[in-house]
Each structure stands twice: as C-alpha cells, then as structure tokens.
Design a protein around this motif. Structure first.
Motif, PDB file in Angstrom:
ATOM      1  N   LYS A  49       7.646 -38.421   3.641  1.00  6.67           N
ATOM      2  CA  LYS A  49       7.584 -37.006   3.278  1.00  6.67           C
ATOM      3  C   LYS A  49       8.969 -36.360   3.320  1.00  6.67           C
ATOM      4  N   HIS A  66      11.169 -36.812   0.356  1.00  9.74           N
ATOM      5  CA  HIS A  66      10.919 -35.946  -0.791  1.00  9.74           C
ATOM      6  C   HIS A  66      12.174 -35.176  -1.200  1.00  9.74           C
ATOM      7  N   TYR A 122      -0.372 -32.861 -10.899  1.00 12.76           N
ATOM      8  CA  TYR A 122       0.827 -33.695 -10.957  1.00 12.76           C
ATOM      9  C   TYR A 122       0.570 -35.006 -11.700  1.00 12.76           C
ATOM     10  N   PHE A 182       9.273 -30.483   2.828  1.00 16.21           N
ATOM     11  CA  PHE A 182       8.777 -31.640   2.083  1.00 16.21           C
ATOM     12  C   PHE A 182       8.951 -31.487   0.569  1.00 16.21           C
ATOM     13  N   ASP A 183       9.764 -30.537   0.131  1.00 13.14           N
ATOM     14  CA  ASP A 183       9.901 -30.271  -1.294  1.00 13.14           C
ATOM     15  C   ASP A 183      10.499 -31.453  -2.053  1.00 13.14           C
ATOM     16  N   PHE A 184       9.930 -31.766  -3.224  1.00 15.55           N
ATOM     17  CA  PHE A 184      10.628 -32.604  -4.187  1.00 15.55           C
ATOM     18  C   PHE A 184      10.757 -31.881  -5.527  1.00 15.55           C
ATOM     19  N   GLU A 202       5.722 -29.219  -4.113  1.00 14.18           N
ATOM     20  CA  GLU A 202       5.141 -30.553  -4.156  1.00 14.18           C
ATOM     21  C   GLU A 202       4.216 -30.695  -5.368  1.00 14.18           C
ATOM     22  N   HIS A 203       3.252 -31.597  -5.264  1.00 16.04           N
ATOM     23  CA  HIS A 203       2.501 -32.083  -6.417  1.00 16.04           C
ATOM     24  C   HIS A 203       1.785 -31.012  -7.228  1.00 16.04           C
TER      25      HIS A 203
END
Length: 386
Positions: free
Chosen positions: A316, A319, A161, A264-266, A214-215
C-alpha cells in the motif's frame, strides 16, 4: 536524451515479478534475473534524433509480461461470496485475467503485452506472445469473464478502476491494425460492451464524483473511458462522459493540492481531474477553468515534491511510486497539448519519473506487478501529441 531510454528499459523489467510456485515459474524467474543483471550500455540504444527501444532490448523486456499473466499466486480476488460454490481458484473464476495478483493488474499486463507486440511485431518470442494473448483473450475465456460480471453479487465488481483498464486494453486492441488485433478486438468487445453498459447505468446515479487517490477515483475512470469512446467513435458514450465530467467538475475551484498526497495514493485527485478536463474542454474553456481550479500550474517556478515511500515491502505504501508516475503523465499531457502555458511541467514530470524508477527494480510483488504499466503509460504520454 538518455534518461527516457533508461525509463523504457526499466518499465517491463519490474512489471510482473512473481514468486516461484513451480518449475515453470522458476524458469521464468531465472530468465527475469538474467535480464535484470545484464550489462546494458545506453549508448547502444540511443539515436541522437530519436529515442527508441530497439528490437534486441524489446526481446528481453518481453520475458516478464509473458511470465506475469500466468502467475496465479499470491492473488487478491476482491470478490463477494454468495455461497460456498463461489470458492474457486483464481483461474477458474477468471480464465482471462487471473494472474498478476489481482484482476485489474492482469489487465494491465495484457495491455503491456499488446503494446510491445504492436511496436515490435518481429520479436523473437512473438509467437509465444501471440499464443499467450490468444489463450487469455479467447472467446470462451471472455465469455466466462462476462458470466462472472453478471453474477448476482458482482454487478459492481472492479468498479470503476478495473472497468477503465479493460476499456484501455480494448482500445489498444481496437487500434491494432493486424489480423490478430481484429480477432482479439472482436473477442473482447462483448466484455467491453458490458463495461460500457455498466458505466452508462452507473454515472447518472452518481450524484457526486469520488475524489480519492486510489481505485475508485471517478476522474481517472472517465479519462480512460473517454479515450475508448473517441477511439471507437462511440458518440453516445463520449457524450455521456463529457456531460458527466462537466456536471462533476466544471464549477470546481481552488483544488487543495497542498492536502495531497494521502498515505496510499497512486492517483492525484486534483491532477486526474485536470487530465480529464484537458481532454473534453475546448482550449479557451479549459484555460479559464484552470485559472479557477489550479492557476499555480501556469507559473514557471511551480514545484511539487515526489511522493516518498518509507517501506518498499508494504504494497500500500508503494502506491506512492504509482502516484509519481500518474502525476507525470498529467504533466506531460498538459505540456504537450498546451506548451505555451505548461512546457515547464515536462521537467517536473521528469523529476517524478526519475524519483521512482530506481525503486522499481527488486520491488516486492505487491508493487512490481502493476507499477511497470503506470510507468509505460506515463512514457506514452510524454511522447503523445494531444
């Protein structure tokens, strides 16, 4: 026509809020508060033919990125300690990117500063912005960052990321046709070269893509890396990314969008994959691939509920606002490149943007330090001609 102006006004107001740590930071916060409380009339910012951020508003928005890059604490280092000698302050460890909570978010902030200055070179505080960029991105500081990356325990630091955002920042500098752009591009190039080398070494060893929200999401990293390869005309790196993307994703079918989002998804694993394949596949091949991967996106009645944040003090959980922005930039990219099939997705992208913008102002530092960059990138994609 008015909604995107509100978007652009909010983006950087919230991007880099920090906590008071000393008198200088208190002054920065005071400036930020005065901006947030100012009575802005959207009618003053709107041209019926174009929606543009004017110089006056850009001057106000420039305040917070300037403060953010020098806000050391709170800070999440994310490092592996080899010994007590590694116990140093964030600024000692990362003289270029020590602010904004963590390394990759500091890169976000520098990208935002460059973006502002590129579009508004006559900003009132342009000299201070230039000084901040020249200080952070000096040859010495970049060499110190390189030395950190070359440490025994840091070969996978910020993989992938932070690597992706460093390449995005470098791309922004590379395409900045000014003396300063050339200077800073040359300064940061050795670090970008190292990231390209690390990526080139890593991808052949990655037997399976990382499909998370995530990342470490592989598709997101490849997408930004591809943009960098195209902008810098690095044919070898571009070929590697294209081959990796095809190996990872070309046979994928029926992406389970109903399983998204995770808590916690972004990033959306399904949509980030689409964003990447949109870039690397020819039109006919992409259309056939989409018919297998997510055919429902072509339906004019396709809908998707924005992610809901239950506790805005939990970094979190916040996110999910980032998820709304990243979903939006994928939808905008599809609608702009292939309007005959996906123009209806612009409205869905707008809904995701609208959902999260009001939540950004006054957000906790753990969310506010990075969400502005996501919103800005989404807005960029809304206007992009791909």
């Amino acid at each position: 026509m008015k909604r995107p102006l509100l978007v652009l006004f909010l983006i950087l107001l919230i991007g880099c809020k920090g906590e008071d740590r000393n008198k200088a930071e208190e002054k920065d916060k005071s400036n930020s508060d005065s901006i947030m409380e100012s009575d802005i009339s959207l009618d003053d910012l709107i041209n019926e033919d174009n929606i543009e951020l004017n110089l006056n508003e850009a001057n106000k928005l420039a305040e917070l990125p300037l403060a953010c890059v020098n806000t050391v604490y709170p800070n999440k280092l994310g490092q592996t300690l080899g010994s007590e000698k590694d116990l140093k302050s964030p600024k000692e460890l990362h003289p270029a990117f020590y602010g904004c909570f963590d390394w990759h978010s500091s890169v976000h902030a520098h990208w935002t500063l460059v973006k502002l200055l590129k579009h508004f070179p006559k900003l009132d505080r342009a000299t201070e912005i230039k000084e901040a960029l020249e200080t952070s991105l000096s040859k010495e500081n970049i060499q110190a960052e390189i030395a950190y990356f070359k440490g025994e325990h840091n070969t996978d630091y910020e993989r992938t990321y932070g690597w992706a955002w460093l390449l995005k920042l470098t791309e922004e500098l590379y395409t900045w046709d000014t003396d300063m752009g050339v200077e800073l591009s040359e300064n940061i190039k050795p670090l970008a070269d190292l990231i390209v080398q690390r990526t080139t070494e890593f991808l052949p060893k990655l037997n399976y893509p990382i499909r998370v929200g995530e990342h470490t999401n592989t598709a997101f990293a490849l997408s930004f890396a591809y943009d960098y390869a195209v902008a810098t005309e690095n044919a070898e790196f571009r070929t590697l990314i294209e081959e990796s993307a095809r190996n990872f994703y070309l046979k994928d079918k029926g992406c389970p969008m109903a399983w998204e989002p995770s808590g916690f998804d972004f990033l959306s694993p399904c949509l980030e994959e689409i964003d990447l394949m949109r870039k690397i596949l020819p039109k006919a091949a992409f259309s056939l691939w989409m018919d297998n991967f997510m055919p429902q996106l072509k339906k004019s009645d396709f809908t998707l509920t924005p992610g809901e944040v239950s506790d805005r003090k939990d970094g979190k959980l916040v996110h999910l606002d980032g998820l709304n922005f990243s979903r939006a930039w994928v939808f905008y990219g599809l609608a702009n490149k292939y309007p005959e099939d996906y123009s209806h997705l612009k409205n869905l992208a707008d809904k995701h943007m609208q959902h999260s913008f009001p939540n950004l102002v006054g957000d906790s530092y753990e969310g506010g330090h990075w969400l502005g960059s996501f919103a800005l990138y989404a807005l960029q994609e809304s206007k992009a001609k791909k």
